[in-house]
Design a protein around this motif. Structure first.
Motif: not given
Length: 387
Positions: A223-227, A242-244, A248-253
């Motif tokens: 996933t990426g964030i475009e701005f 973002l990292p792979s 979901v726990k890894e994302y929240i962490n």
């Protein structure tokens, strides 16, 4: 008229009754206004007739395409898992991965060609041929569908490094397709890695769908964030990758551990979101003020036949996390307009029958009937063609 009769004759000669019946069932599934509930069973748990399996795959694909709301992610994942299980399931397959990709592609085309009976029957016939997984047939149909043949090494696509797409939007940003649908398309094309792009850090439900859909399809999902940064006319565009994440726990962490480091970045994204929302709110206001009345002509002055003003609250129900874009305005208008058009068609049909009886009894002129018939046909065509 002659062409229609000729096409009907060709269809009867070239396709058996079972195939015509199958396409009839498929179209009933497509036209259902309610949702088709996803099946939750291994293919062994269902009847084994090939006809039933085709409809199950079609129903699963329709659910992936039709359930657009963010909160429907669990239903989309169930449908995606069922579609892949059904596509891989068979007693013997020479080319299991290519067969699964091909069957998903053929069913996608059968659904997409609603209204073209002959095309639908052609795709359903090819689907039946592909179901046996014979290598010569699979290669023939892959070529026909302009799809590459991927190696049959018992590996997932993500392990093969066959190709990638580093900038893909789903319907939560600038795209038209659901997240699961975007990744299914990548699976059909034989792509190993996809980067989904958004405007902000995404809701955990979206991340869960991305991770789980990638697991089901065997595709690496990032996933990426475009701005954008800078003044109007001098803005530079960037993407933060973002990292792979494995769950979901890894994302929240990740968000928790890097909270301070990301604070300034998140404030900038918040400002971008504010300005984007201000633009969209202005567009909603201008539409309601200047264009809504064009949809609500005098012929349809009843409340049930009137298109209501579009609101920001309506738009928020469609998309999470401030990701809304101009394309969501089109989706919102479609959702408001489609049921109203349906009710108008029903109302006009009833009026037409009443006026036709009045003409027979000479209470109204044939001109009145012709005007009403023209409006009925135009409204019906608009309803059928609206996408």
């Amino acid at each position: 008229m002659l062409r229609a009769i000729a096409n009907k004759f060709i269809n009867i000669v070239n396709f058996d009754g079972e195939m015509r019946h199958l396409v009839h069932i498929l179209n009933k599934r497509i036209d259902m206004t309610g949702e088709n509930p996803p099946f939750k069973s291994h293919p062994n748990g269902f009847k084994r007739e090939i006809t039933s399996r085709r409809i199950r795959i079609a129903t699963a694909y329709i659910n992936i395409v039709r359930q657009l709301e963010s909160e429907k992610y669990e239903d989309r994942l169930d449908a995606l898992e069922n579609l892949i299980q059904e596509s891989f399931y068979a007693k013997k397959l020479d080319m299991p991965l290519n067969t699964a990709r091909l069957q998903a592609a053929l069913m996608k085309e059968a659904v997409k060609h609603r209204g073209n009976l002959r095309k639908q029957m052609e795709y359903m016939t090819d689907f039946t041929r592909a179901s046996y997984g014979q290598s010569a047939v699979i290669r023939e149909l892959l070529k026909k569908m302009s799809l590459i043949e991927v190696p049959e090494e018992g590996k997932k696509l993500r392990e093969m490094n066959l190709g990638w797409d580093g900038h893909v939007h789903d319907n939560l940003s600038e795209g038209r397709k659901t997240l699961s649908q975007v990744l299914l398309d990548a699976f059909i094309k034989g792509i190993s890695e996809v980067t989904l792009v958004y405007y902000n850090f995404i809701d955990t439900r979206i991340m869960l769908e991305a991770i789980r859909a990638g697991e089901i399809l065997g595709i690496k999902v990032s996933t990426g964030i475009e701005f954008s940064v800078g003044k109007s006319g001098q803005r530079e565009h960037f993407m933060f990758l973002l990292p792979s994440f494995n769950d979901v726990k890894e994302y929240i962490n990740f968000l928790s551990v890097n909270k301070e480091k990301l604070q300034l970045f998140r404030e900038g994204l918040k400002k971008n979101t504010f300005y984007r929302q201000a633009t969209l709110k202005n567009m909603l206001e201008q539409f309601n003020k200047n264009h809504l009345q064009e949809l609500n002509v005098d012929n349809f002055n009843q409340d049930a036949l009137t298109v209501k003003p579009l609101s920001w609250e309506d738009l928020k129900e469609l998309v999470l996390e401030g990701q809304a874009s101009r394309k969501h305005l089109g989706e919102l208008l479609y959702r408001k307009l489609k049921p109203v058009l349906y009710r108008r068609v029903i109302a006009l049909k009833a009026q037409y029958e009443t006026v036709r009886q009045d003409v027979k009894e000479k209470r109204k002129s044939r001109t009145d009937l012709q005007v009403l018939h023209s409006l009925y046909k135009t409204t019906g065509s608009t309803y059928e063609e609206l996408t």
